[in-house]
Design a protein around this motif. Structure first.
Motif, PDB file in Angstrom:
ATOM      1  N   TRP A 223      -5.237   3.359   0.767  1.00  0.00           N
ATOM      2  CA  TRP A 223      -5.581   4.185   1.742  1.00  0.00           C
ATOM      3  C   TRP A 223      -6.436   3.081   3.197  1.00  0.00           C
ATOM      4  O   TRP A 223      -6.772   3.042   3.898  1.00  0.00           O
ATOM      5  CB  TRP A 223      -6.555   5.375   2.510  1.00  0.00           C
ATOM      6  N   PRO A 224      -7.569   2.485   2.666  1.00  0.00           N
ATOM      7  CA  PRO A 224      -8.344   1.325   3.102  1.00  0.00           C
ATOM      8  C   PRO A 224      -7.701   0.159   4.121  1.00  0.00           C
ATOM      9  O   PRO A 224      -7.763  -0.316   5.269  1.00  0.00           O
ATOM     10  CB  PRO A 224      -9.145   1.091   2.779  1.00  0.00           C
ATOM     11  N   VAL A 225      -6.486   0.046   2.916  1.00  0.00           N
ATOM     12  CA  VAL A 225      -5.908  -1.524   3.481  1.00  0.00           C
ATOM     13  C   VAL A 225      -4.425  -0.624   4.731  1.00  0.00           C
ATOM     14  O   VAL A 225      -4.538  -1.381   5.703  1.00  0.00           O
ATOM     15  CB  VAL A 225      -4.495  -1.827   2.489  1.00  0.00           C
ATOM     16  N   LEU A 226      -4.177   0.705   4.319  1.00  0.00           N
ATOM     17  CA  LEU A 226      -3.147   0.742   5.964  1.00  0.00           C
ATOM     18  C   LEU A 226      -3.949   1.125   6.760  1.00  0.00           C
ATOM     19  O   LEU A 226      -3.522   1.047   8.076  1.00  0.00           O
ATOM     20  CB  LEU A 226      -2.755   2.431   4.747  1.00  0.00           C
ATOM     21  N   SER A 227      -5.557   1.652   6.559  1.00  0.00           N
ATOM     22  CA  SER A 227      -6.156   2.534   7.974  1.00  0.00           C
ATOM     23  C   SER A 227      -6.219   0.432   8.866  1.00  0.00           C
ATOM     24  O   SER A 227      -6.561   0.653  10.225  1.00  0.00           O
ATOM     25  CB  SER A 227      -7.328   3.043   7.590  1.00  0.00           C
ATOM     26  N   PHE A 228      -6.809  -0.251   8.555  1.00  0.00           N
ATOM     27  CA  PHE A 228      -7.397  -1.017   8.742  1.00  0.00           C
ATOM     28  C   PHE A 228      -6.263  -1.660   9.433  1.00  0.00           C
ATOM     29  O   PHE A 228      -6.636  -2.299  10.282  1.00  0.00           O
ATOM     30  CB  PHE A 228      -8.357  -2.325   7.712  1.00  0.00           C
ATOM     31  N   VAL A 229      -5.218  -2.350   7.925  1.00  0.00           N
ATOM     32  CA  VAL A 229      -4.123  -3.220   8.772  1.00  0.00           C
ATOM     33  C   VAL A 229      -3.940  -2.691   9.869  1.00  0.00           C
ATOM     34  O   VAL A 229      -3.082  -3.028  11.190  1.00  0.00           O
ATOM     35  CB  VAL A 229      -3.018  -3.241   7.923  1.00  0.00           C
ATOM     36  N   ASN A 230      -3.592  -0.994   9.959  1.00  0.00           N
ATOM     37  CA  ASN A 230      -2.985  -0.194  11.392  1.00  0.00           C
ATOM     38  C   ASN A 230      -3.733  -0.338  13.187  1.00  0.00           C
ATOM     39  O   ASN A 230      -3.156  -0.564  13.490  1.00  0.00           O
ATOM     40  CB  ASN A 230      -3.118   0.907  11.256  1.00  0.00           C
TER      41      ASN A 230
ATOM     42  N   ALA B 265       0.374  -1.004  -0.123  1.00  0.00           N
ATOM     43  CA  ALA B 265      -0.138  -0.396  -0.426  1.00  0.00           C
ATOM     44  C   ALA B 265       0.495   1.074  -0.185  1.00  0.00           C
ATOM     45  O   ALA B 265       0.320   2.562  -0.818  1.00  0.00           O
ATOM     46  CB  ALA B 265      -0.883  -0.194   1.158  1.00  0.00           C
ATOM     47  N   LYS B 266       1.782   1.762   0.500  1.00  0.00           N
ATOM     48  CA  LYS B 266       3.217   2.709   0.933  1.00  0.00           C
ATOM     49  C   LYS B 266       3.484   2.650  -0.679  1.00  0.00           C
ATOM     50  O   LYS B 266       4.380   3.848  -0.506  1.00  0.00           O
ATOM     51  CB  LYS B 266       3.928   2.438   2.016  1.00  0.00           C
ATOM     52  N   ASN B 267       3.508   1.406  -1.607  1.00  0.00           N
ATOM     53  CA  ASN B 267       4.328   2.060  -2.445  1.00  0.00           C
ATOM     54  C   ASN B 267       3.088   2.178  -3.758  1.00  0.00           C
ATOM     55  O   ASN B 267       3.089   2.327  -4.561  1.00  0.00           O
ATOM     56  CB  ASN B 267       5.103   0.942  -3.287  1.00  0.00           C
ATOM     57  N   ILE B 268       1.878   2.812  -3.121  1.00  0.00           N
ATOM     58  CA  ILE B 268       0.534   2.517  -4.203  1.00  0.00           C
ATOM     59  C   ILE B 268       1.029   4.068  -4.302  1.00  0.00           C
ATOM     60  O   ILE B 268       0.820   4.773  -5.174  1.00  0.00           O
ATOM     61  CB  ILE B 268       0.075   1.726  -4.083  1.00  0.00           C
ATOM     62  N   GLN B 269       0.703   4.587  -2.468  1.00  0.00           N
ATOM     63  CA  GLN B 269       0.172   5.840  -2.639  1.00  0.00           C
ATOM     64  C   GLN B 269       0.652   6.851  -3.199  1.00  0.00           C
ATOM     65  O   GLN B 269       1.869   6.773  -2.788  1.00  0.00           O
ATOM     66  CB  GLN B 269      -0.314   6.381  -1.054  1.00  0.00           C
ATOM     67  N   GLY B 270      -0.023   8.079  -3.349  1.00  0.00           N
ATOM     68  CA  GLY B 270       1.113   9.114  -4.001  1.00  0.00           C
ATOM     69  C   GLY B 270       2.097   8.406  -5.400  1.00  0.00           C
ATOM     70  O   GLY B 270       3.368   9.599  -6.399  1.00  0.00           O
ATOM     71  N   ARG B 271       1.989   7.075  -5.873  1.00  0.00           N
ATOM     72  CA  ARG B 271       2.480   6.976  -6.790  1.00  0.00           C
ATOM     73  C   ARG B 271       2.105   6.482  -8.486  1.00  0.00           C
ATOM     74  O   ARG B 271       2.606   5.952  -8.942  1.00  0.00           O
ATOM     75  CB  ARG B 271       3.485   5.751  -6.433  1.00  0.00           C
ATOM     76  N   THR B 272       1.122   7.443  -8.411  1.00  0.00           N
ATOM     77  CA  THR B 272       0.017   7.221  -9.474  1.00  0.00           C
ATOM     78  C   THR B 272      -0.447   8.668  -9.902  1.00  0.00           C
ATOM     79  O   THR B 272      -0.625   9.394  -9.078  1.00  0.00           O
ATOM     80  CB  THR B 272      -1.077   5.914  -8.888  1.00  0.00           C
ATOM     81  N   ILE B 273      -1.239   8.338 -11.408  1.00  0.00           N
ATOM     82  CA  ILE B 273      -1.669   9.825 -12.489  1.00  0.00           C
ATOM     83  C   ILE B 273      -2.481  10.261 -11.532  1.00  0.00           C
ATOM     84  O   ILE B 273      -2.679  11.407 -11.022  1.00  0.00           O
ATOM     85  CB  ILE B 273      -1.694   9.612 -13.264  1.00  0.00           C
ATOM     86  N   CYS B 274      -3.786   9.645 -10.933  1.00  0.00           N
ATOM     87  CA  CYS B 274      -5.159  10.029 -10.225  1.00  0.00           C
ATOM     88  C   CYS B 274      -5.125  10.280  -8.126  1.00  0.00           C
ATOM     89  O   CYS B 274      -4.264   8.568  -8.175  1.00  0.00           O
ATOM     90  CB  CYS B 274      -6.245   9.789 -11.070  1.00  0.00           C
TER      91      CYS B 274
END
Length: 477
Positions: free
Chosen positions: A434-441, A417-426
């Motif tokens: 974000w759901p993965v990061l928040s649920f797992v956290n 998830a951390k390697n996806i956020q901030g690295r895409t066009i949209c």
């Protein structure tokens, strides 16, 4: 006691109120359009003038109206960015895609009061010198598209659309465009690409800001259904009165979609920030509380892409005190005001206004697996981190829910998830990460326990890694 404040939905559920134009006109429909078209140039001391169109744009800006589709960006500010000097035609698109899971508010307007949307659109088009507008509607909304098409025919027959509207000299056409039910078309540039007949790959911003380079590379405004309806009420009330609704920087009303483990799921219109999350869930006027004998476990406050809140959480919010100075206050989850800024300060967002409630019967791992599967399916595939990462996360979660997980899968999911956020066009990258990061956290122990139990069980059976595990194994495994 908290209560609904129905502005946009004022007539929608009244007995005998129908979506036809005659009923709408009997209830004062299109009167604001007549008022707007009759506006005169305003003169100020010193020879300065303001055109009727500028007056409406100024009212919307001063109203503080923020977009009701997800981002919560200022509607008036968005309009002010439009390139009016290029000589190109200006287009307006109503985003009626409503693809965010848990959201079912815009379709209430479309089905029950379509002419309110049309009046708001016509006024917005007039204020922005638009001669051609589109309603981009989700493909599954078959009945909604038919209702809107019928409403357009009725409006044209009464001279509220077409050439020389009400003798004003203004002309406008509105067309319905049905999408194919792709989540990515809720993103404004993906929507524009789809409307042009192309694959819905979102555009890079900059340079492709719709206000300058939008539909057919012309200046374009993209607004949500609820946002456009609010324009009509801002003109009717005046911006000064409209700002009295809601709270500072969170003005007006908001239609929320409440679903999940509550006794009274449904849609409710409230003043922004005047009702708390706990009131929306528990008050008899709204959700009516959880099923008997159940306790709250989690709340997703703004559609499935919003970060989840865990029951019992507390947040530090900045608030202006009686002396005008900013102070930090601690607020419990259920006392969190439902507005754009409070939810953002708490680490999530109000998004599309979709509140999903989960009680203690919820399997959190299963819930996240369901969300992740949706985003893996809906990724447009343009960006590698999103195309590959969303699928990896979904596969890892499928392993966890089918007895083939590992204890380290929680950390593996966070890594992806951390390697996806901030690295895409949209923003789809954030929507799936974000759901993965928040649920797992917030529920990490449940993910670790599920994976560790699967490892113990499979080791006892002497089972070899499953096909699903090989497909989604981490590079370190």
């Amino acid at each position: 006691m908290p209560s609904e404040y129905r502005l946009i939905l004022k007539h929608a559920d009244h007995p005998g109120y129908t979506p036809d134009i005659d009923c709408y006109v009997r209830h004062g429909g299109y009167e604001m359009l007549k008022k707007v078209l009759a506006l005169q140039v305003k003169e100020f001391p010193g020879g300065k003038t303001m055109s009727p169109q500028e007056q409406i744009r100024d009212e919307v800006l001063k109203s503080g109206l923020r977009g009701r589709g997800g981002a919560g960006f200022s509607c008036g500010l968005k309009w002010s960015f439009v390139d009016r000097k290029s000589g190109k035609p200006i287009y307006l698109i109503c985003n009626a895609d409503e693809s965010e899971p848990g959201t079912f508010k815009d379709r209430q307007i479309i089905h029950k009061d379509p002419h309110q949307l049309l009046e708001g659109m016509i006024m917005s088009c007039w204020a922005n010198d638009v001669k051609l507008a589109y309603i981009y509607i989700r493909g599954e909304f078959v009945e909604g598209a038919k209702i809107l098409q019928g409403a357009i025919r009725e409006a044209r027959a009464k001279n509220f659309l077409g050439r020389n509207i009400l003798g004003s000299g203004y002309e406008l056409e509105i067309h319905i465009h049905r999408g194919a039910g792709a989540y990515i078309c809720g993103e404004e540039t993906g929507l524009i690409e789809s409307l042009e007949g192309k694959r819905a790959y979102p555009r890079i911003k900059p340079p492709y800001f719709p206000a300058v380079l939008g539909l057919y590379m012309c200046p374009t405004i993209v607004n949500n259904v609820e946002t456009l309806c609010a324009v009509k009420h801002i003109v009717a009330m005046g911006s000064a009165e409209y700002t009295k609704l809601g709270t500072p920087n969170n003005t007006g009303t908001r239609i929320v979609s409440l679903s999940g483990h509550v006794k009274r799921p449904g849609y409710y219109e409230v003043e922004v920030g005047k009702v708390t999350l706990g009131e929306l869930v528990n008050d008899p006027a709204f959700g009516g509380g959880l099923p008997d004998g159940r306790r709250l476990k989690a709340i997703i406050p703004g559609g499935s892409s919003a970060k989840v809140f865990k029951a019992g959480e507390k947040f530090k919010l900045k608030r202006k005190g009686a002396d005008g100075q900013m102070a930090t206050v601690e607020v419990d989850l259920l006392d969190l005001p439902y507005d754009f800024d409070s939810l953002a300060q708490a680490g999530s967002m109000s998004g599309s206004g979709a509140i999903i409630v989960m009680d203690d019967s919820t399997d959190i791992v299963e819930a996240l697996a369901n969300i992740a599967e949706f985003y893996a399916h809906e990724s447009c595939g343009q960006c590698t981190p999103c195309r590959e990462g969303s699928l990896w996360m979904s596969k890892a979660l499928q392993r966890l829910t089918h007895g083939h997980g590992r204890g380290q899968d929680a950390d593996y999911l966070v890594q992806i998830a951390k390697n996806i956020q901030g690295r895409t066009i949209c923003a789809f990258g954030e929507a799936c990460a974000w759901p993965v990061l928040s649920f797992v956290n917030k529920f990490k122990d449940e993910f670790v326990a599920r994976g560790a139990e699967a490892e113990r069980r499979n080791a006892a059976k002497g089972a070899s890694p499953a096909v699903e595990m090989k497909m989604a194994a981490s590079p370190q495994a």
